[in-house]
Design a protein around this motif. Structure first.
Motif, mmCIF file in Angstrom:
data_model
loop_
_atom_site.group_PDB
_atom_site.id
_atom_site.type_symbol
_atom_site.label_atom_id
_atom_site.label_comp_id
_atom_site.label_asym_id
_atom_site.label_seq_id
_atom_site.Cartn_x
_atom_site.Cartn_y
_atom_site.Cartn_z
ATOM 1 N N UNK A 117 40.552 45.982 -63.168
ATOM 2 C CA UNK A 117 41.002 47.102 -63.997
ATOM 3 C C UNK A 117 39.854 47.823 -64.697
ATOM 4 N N UNK A 118 38.799 47.093 -65.047
ATOM 5 C CA UNK A 118 37.689 47.723 -65.766
ATOM 6 C C UNK A 118 37.033 48.818 -64.931
ATOM 7 N N UNK A 119 36.661 48.479 -63.700
ATOM 8 C CA UNK A 119 36.017 49.475 -62.845
ATOM 9 C C UNK A 119 37.020 50.552 -62.416
ATOM 10 N N UNK A 120 38.293 50.182 -62.268
ATOM 11 C CA UNK A 120 39.323 51.163 -61.948
ATOM 12 C C UNK A 120 39.472 52.196 -63.056
ATOM 13 N N UNK A 121 39.378 51.746 -64.304
ATOM 14 C CA UNK A 121 39.449 52.654 -65.449
ATOM 15 C C UNK A 121 38.240 53.579 -65.478
ATOM 16 N N UNK A 122 37.079 53.025 -65.194
ATOM 17 C CA UNK A 122 35.861 53.844 -65.140
ATOM 18 C C UNK A 122 35.989 54.898 -64.045
ATOM 19 N N UNK A 123 36.554 54.512 -62.901
ATOM 20 C CA UNK A 123 36.766 55.455 -61.802
ATOM 21 C C UNK A 123 37.706 56.578 -62.228
ATOM 22 N N UNK A 124 38.781 56.221 -62.897
ATOM 23 C CA UNK A 124 39.742 57.222 -63.362
ATOM 24 C C UNK A 124 39.073 58.217 -64.298
#
Length: 199
Positions: A117-124
């Motif tokens: 989720x951390x990298x997914x949030x950064x991607x978003x």
């Protein structure tokens, strides 16, 4: 810009509701993002398949039009690889984020699935920022760096949310290039993101 703000609102709402413990336990115990991803892929296919301009665009496609999405891809990957030197994330993780090409909804789900989720949030956030930067900076980019720069900056958003501002400041003759550019990048996002996430 309204569409980006709505996406950001729902993302922030989900984070706040989760922190407050207001999300049903079922959603937390079962990974529903896979189903959301499948639905999103179906909707993307429907959107591309139902676009009446698709046949016309493919018939009039010239090989040199393909150079712009290639340049956007190469420039994005070079920039994200360079950025990884100053961040705690690996080169492949930074390139996976960049491979979203402003297609934040699809890329962030893939990245969350593979990298958390951390990298997914950064991607978003980074892909929304790319779209917002295109919306805000297109007048300056078009004036000082030429009409191709806002199109490259917009990534996959140049056939929908950023197309009106690109048309206004670059000219109507760039609509076709913008649409082809976005279609190619849209199609490439799942492949590039999965490739970099599995390195």
């Amino acid at each position: 810009m309204k569409g980006s703000l709505i996406i950001l609102f729902f993302f922030c709402s989900g984070a706040v509701l989760s922190r407050l413990g207001l999300i049903p336990a079922y959603l937390l115990e079962h990974d529903c993002t896979v189903y959301a991803l499948w639905l999103l892929m179906l909707l993307v296919g429907i959107s591309i398949g139902s676009d009446r301009r698709l046949g016309e665009i493919l018939r009039t496609l010239r090989p040199r039009v393909l150079l712009l999405p290639l340049a956007t891809t190469a420039g994005t990957f070079a920039g994200t690889a360079l950025a990884s030197l100053f961040l705690t994330y690996s080169v492949s993780e930074c390139m996976a984020v960049g491979a979203g090409f402003a297609y934040y909804s699809l890329s962030s789900i893939f990245i969350s699935q593979y990298k958390g989720a951390e990298l997914g949030t950064i991607a978003l956030i980074s892909n929304i920022a790319r779209e917002l930067a295109t919306l805000l900076l297109t007048p300056l980019l078009a004036r000082y760096l030429g009409p191709l720069m806002p199109i490259a900056c917009g990534g996959a958003s140049t056939m929908d949310t950023t197309l009106p501002v690109i048309t206004r400041y670059c000219g109507k003759e760039w609509i076709f290039v913008s649409i082809v550019h976005a279609m190619i990048l849209d199609f490439s996002v799942p492949f590039w993101v999965i490739f970099f996430c599995t390195l």
